[in-house]
Each structure stands twice: as structure tokens, then as C-alpha cells.
Design an enzyme around this catalytic site. Structure first.
Site, PDB file in Angstrom:
ATOM      1  N   GLU A   1       0.838  -1.212   0.000  1.00  0.00           N
ATOM      2  CA  GLU A   1       0.000   0.000   0.000  1.00  0.00           C
ATOM      3  C   GLU A   1       0.866   1.252   0.000  1.00  0.00           C
ATOM      4  O   GLU A   1       0.564   2.224  -0.695  1.00  0.00           O
ATOM      5  CB  GLU A   1      -0.929   0.006   1.226  1.00  0.00           C
TER       6      GLU A   1
ATOM      7  N   GLU B   1      -5.025   5.328  -0.278  1.00  0.00           N
ATOM      8  CA  GLU B   1      -3.845   4.498   0.013  1.00  0.00           C
ATOM      9  C   GLU B   1      -3.368   4.757   1.450  1.00  0.00           C
ATOM     10  O   GLU B   1      -2.883   3.839   2.123  1.00  0.00           O
ATOM     11  CB  GLU B   1      -2.718   4.740  -0.992  1.00  0.00           C
TER      12      GLU B   1
ATOM     13  N   HIS C   1      -5.517   2.706   3.566  1.00  0.00           N
ATOM     14  CA  HIS C   1      -5.131   1.288   3.490  1.00  0.00           C
ATOM     15  C   HIS C   1      -3.880   1.027   4.322  1.00  0.00           C
ATOM     16  O   HIS C   1      -3.782   0.019   5.018  1.00  0.00           O
ATOM     17  CB  HIS C   1      -4.905   0.864   2.032  1.00  0.00           C
TER      18      HIS C   1
ATOM     19  N   TYR D   1      -3.484  -0.841  11.990  1.00  0.00           N
ATOM     20  CA  TYR D   1      -4.579  -1.240  12.896  1.00  0.00           C
ATOM     21  C   TYR D   1      -4.611  -2.761  13.082  1.00  0.00           C
ATOM     22  O   TYR D   1      -4.763  -3.256  14.201  1.00  0.00           O
ATOM     23  CB  TYR D   1      -5.879  -0.705  12.286  1.00  0.00           C
TER      24      TYR D   1
ATOM     25  N   GLU E   1      -9.897  -0.502  -4.402  1.00  0.00           N
ATOM     26  CA  GLU E   1      -8.936  -0.887  -5.442  1.00  0.00           C
ATOM     27  C   GLU E   1      -9.623  -1.082  -6.788  1.00  0.00           C
ATOM     28  O   GLU E   1      -9.019  -0.844  -7.830  1.00  0.00           O
ATOM     29  CB  GLU E   1      -8.179  -2.165  -5.048  1.00  0.00           C
TER      30      GLU E   1
HETATM   31 FE    FE Z   1      -4.880   1.337  -4.764  1.00  0.00          FE
HETATM   32 MN    MN Z   2      -4.627   0.473  -1.788  1.00  0.00          MN
END
Ligand code: FE
Ligand code: MN
Length: 335
Positions: free
Chosen positions: A78, A109, A112, A118, A216
Site C-alpha cells: 500500500e 492508500e 489502506h 490497525y 482498489e
Molecule cells: Fe490502490
Molecule cells: Mn490500496
């Protein structure tokens, strides 16, 4: 040099977003906003309990391995994607509405990246182990190295999209970022984790992967529209030789992704075997070829027809009540 177009547009001010030339960029931006979420909305309580359980009902060593491999791959992938976007793609895509989307994608991103922080925190994983897996696990390293190597043209500080040859290099690298990294290398992981979620195991991570998959799929749709537009505006770059090279590289990427599956779950476990996931990777690669207007390579049916539904079903039907529904006001991920 072209004066009009999505790249090299010297005729317009990058600060003037209206009027827009590429309404699809705006649509992807809105789809992103409609998908708004943060990892803390999802409880990790059941995952923590299952991860720590021993004896009856505990995860098998192979299930644990599969989860760790995916956390290891995605935790750094990511950030790699975010860096690619901001340091390489943004600079060359001067069109304002496309840049607005790229800023949105960069934010996603960051979400992500936060998701894997987390997950690591809640399961009490060793960050040194997880965040080094892209160097210590050969099947993960091979995927990341492939993308880094694939996309080295745009990282050259002197790179400009000023000739057909360089525009071709730029499109090549965009295919590396969007089609191969986000469009192929993420999908075995999505399928493995979401299969596990369907068996009611690690459902918190499963929900997070489901949100990420939705994001995504918009990133990929934007990337494919961007590639298609550059190609339409610069048809001379898409030579037979170029297409053959892209096809070869997609085939290599598929093999790397299949190796990754074998490494993450060497024998498989109840409800999931490596061959099925590898068939899915081939099925997905064909969908990417289709979107690039290239002939199919694998002709595999999807072994996971439910994956398409996971992407499309609106959030409020599928998730615990969260604030997400408040953002939902139009559109869906229909590509
Ligand atoms: Fe992405
Ligand atoms: Mn991503």
C-alpha cells in the site's frame, strides 16, 4: 508535442478544473467518496479472540500462515502504491480532474496503510516481522521487485513524456502500477482472505479487505481509463511489439502471483485450495487483458463468482451499520 490531451497539455492551466474534459475522472472521484471508510469502524474483537485461541476451534498453522503472508504483502504494498502515485504518476498527469482523482486515491492508500497498522496493533503482531516480509519472503519480494523494476522509467528525475517513445514508457509503467500491482498482485490476497471471511474466520480483517477491494476496483478502473485515454490520444505508441511485451509481462506477473499463492498456502485448508486461487488469478488476468483490448490468455471461469458481488453490492446491504451509508448518494462501481 500534443497541445491537448490528458498528458502534455500545455494549453490549459492545471489549476482550472472547470470546464472538464474527462468526465470519467470525476465519476471515479465520486465513486471513491461514496466508498468512504476508516479501519476503526470495524471491530477486531472476534479476530483477536480467534487469533489467540488455542486448542479446539483455533486457526490451523496453514491458516495463520496465509493471513500473515497477506498482511506482510499488503502492509508494504500500500505504501509502495502511494509513493508511486505521488512521486511518479502525479507529476506527469497534468489534467486537473485526473489530478483530483489521484489526490483522492492517494488519500485512500493512506487509509489502506492505516488499516495494516490497525491490524498489526490489534493482533499484537511483531511489526519488524510483518514490515520486513517484503524483503525476507522471496515470493513477496519477487512481486515487489517486479513492479519496482517495471516502473523505473518514470522514477528517473529527468523523465518527460515529451516523445512517442517516452509516452510509450509512461503507459508501460502505468500498466505496471495499475494493471499488475493493483489489478493482479492484490487479487489472490483478496480471494484468500475473503474466502476465509465466508467461513466466519477473521471477519474483521475480512471486512477491511472487502472495503479495500472496493477502493482498489475504482483505482483500477481509473488506471484503465487513464491508459485507454493516453492510448487513444497517442495511437502510434501502441505497436504490435509493445502489446507483445505487455502480454509477456502480464504472463510473468500471473506466474509470480501463483507462486505467491503456493507459498502463502502450500497445501490449502478446509474450503480453499491453492489451485482454485490460482485459477482465479488467471481469470482476473484475462479481465485485465480484456480491458486493455487485448486477446484473452487463459479462458478460465471464475471459481469465486461471489467475488464480483463483493465488489458491486452496496455497502449498506452488506455491512454492519456504519456512517458509510451517509456518504452514499449516487453511482456504483459498474465496470
Ligand atoms: Fe490502490
Ligand atoms: Mn490500496
Amino acid at each position: 508535442m500534443a497541445k491537448k490531451g490528458i498528458i502534455n497539455n500545455v494549453g490549459t492551466d492545471p489549476n482550472k478544473i472547470l470546464p472538464m474534459s474527462y468526465p470519467w475522472a470525476r465519476e471515479h472521484y465520486k465513486s471513491g467518496v461514496n466508498n468512504n471508510w476508516v479501519p476503526e469502524e470495524i471491530s477486531m474483537q472476534l479476530d483477536i479472540e480467534l487469533w489467540k485461541r488455542e486448542g479446539e476451534g483455533a486457526l490451523s498453522p496453514e491458516e495463520r500462515r496465509m493471513i500473515l503472508w497477506n498482511l506482510g504483502f499488503f502492509s508494504t504494498a500500500e505504501s509502495l502504491t502511494a509513493n508511486n502515485l505521488v512521486l511518479a504518476v502525479y507529476n506527469h498527469v497534468t489534467n486537473p480532474e485526473s489530478r483530483q482523482y489521484l489526490l483522492r486515491q492517494a488519500y485512500e492508500e493512506a487509509i489502506h496503510t492505516d488499516t495494516f497498522i490497525y491490524c498489526c496493533d490489534s493482533l499484537g503482531l511483531d511489526p519488524d516481522e510483518i514490515y520486513n516480509m517484503y524483503e525476507t519472503i522471496p515470493s513477496i519480494k519477487a512481486k515487489d521487485d517486479f513492479v519496482v523494476d517495471f516502473t523505473k522509467s518514470v522514477y528517473d528525475p529527468n523523465f518527460k513524456t515529451d516523445t512517442p517513445e517516452n509516452i510509450q514508457k509512461f503507459v508501460h509503467d502505468l500498466i505496471g502500477f495499475y494493471v499488475i500491482m493493483e489489478g493482479i498482485f492484490f487479487y489472490a490476497g483478496f480471494a484468500m482472505i475473503l474466502s476465509m471471511k465466508r467461513q466466519n474466520k477473521m471477519v474483521g480483517i475480512g471486512d477491511q479487505f472487502q472495503y479495500i477491494l472496493r477502493d482498489e476496483s475504482v483505482h483500477l478502473a481509473f488506471g484503465l481509463d487513464l491508459i485507454r485515454t493516453i492510448r487513444d490520444e497517442n495511437p502510434e505508441i501502441w505497436t504490435e511489439e509493445f502489446e507483445a511485451d505487455i502480454r509477456d509481462k502480464i504472463k510473468v506477473a500471473v506466474e509470480l502471483e501463483k507462486n505467491y499463492v503456493d507459498d502463502a498456502m502450500p497445501n490449502g485448508f478446509l474450503g480453499l485450495n491453492p489451485q482454485t486461487v490460482k485459477d482465479y488469478v488467471e481469470h482476473i488476468a484475462d479481465r485485465r487483458l480484456e480491458r486493455l483490448a487485448m486477446p484473452l490468455e487463459y479462458n478460465k471461469e471464475s471459481p469465486f463468482p461471489w467475488m464480483a458481488e463483493v465488489i458491486d453490492v452496496s455497502k449498506e446491504k452488506n455491512f454492519f451499520e456504519t456512517q458509510v451509508t451517509e456518504y452514499k448518494n449516487s453511482g456504483s462501481l459498474d465496470w
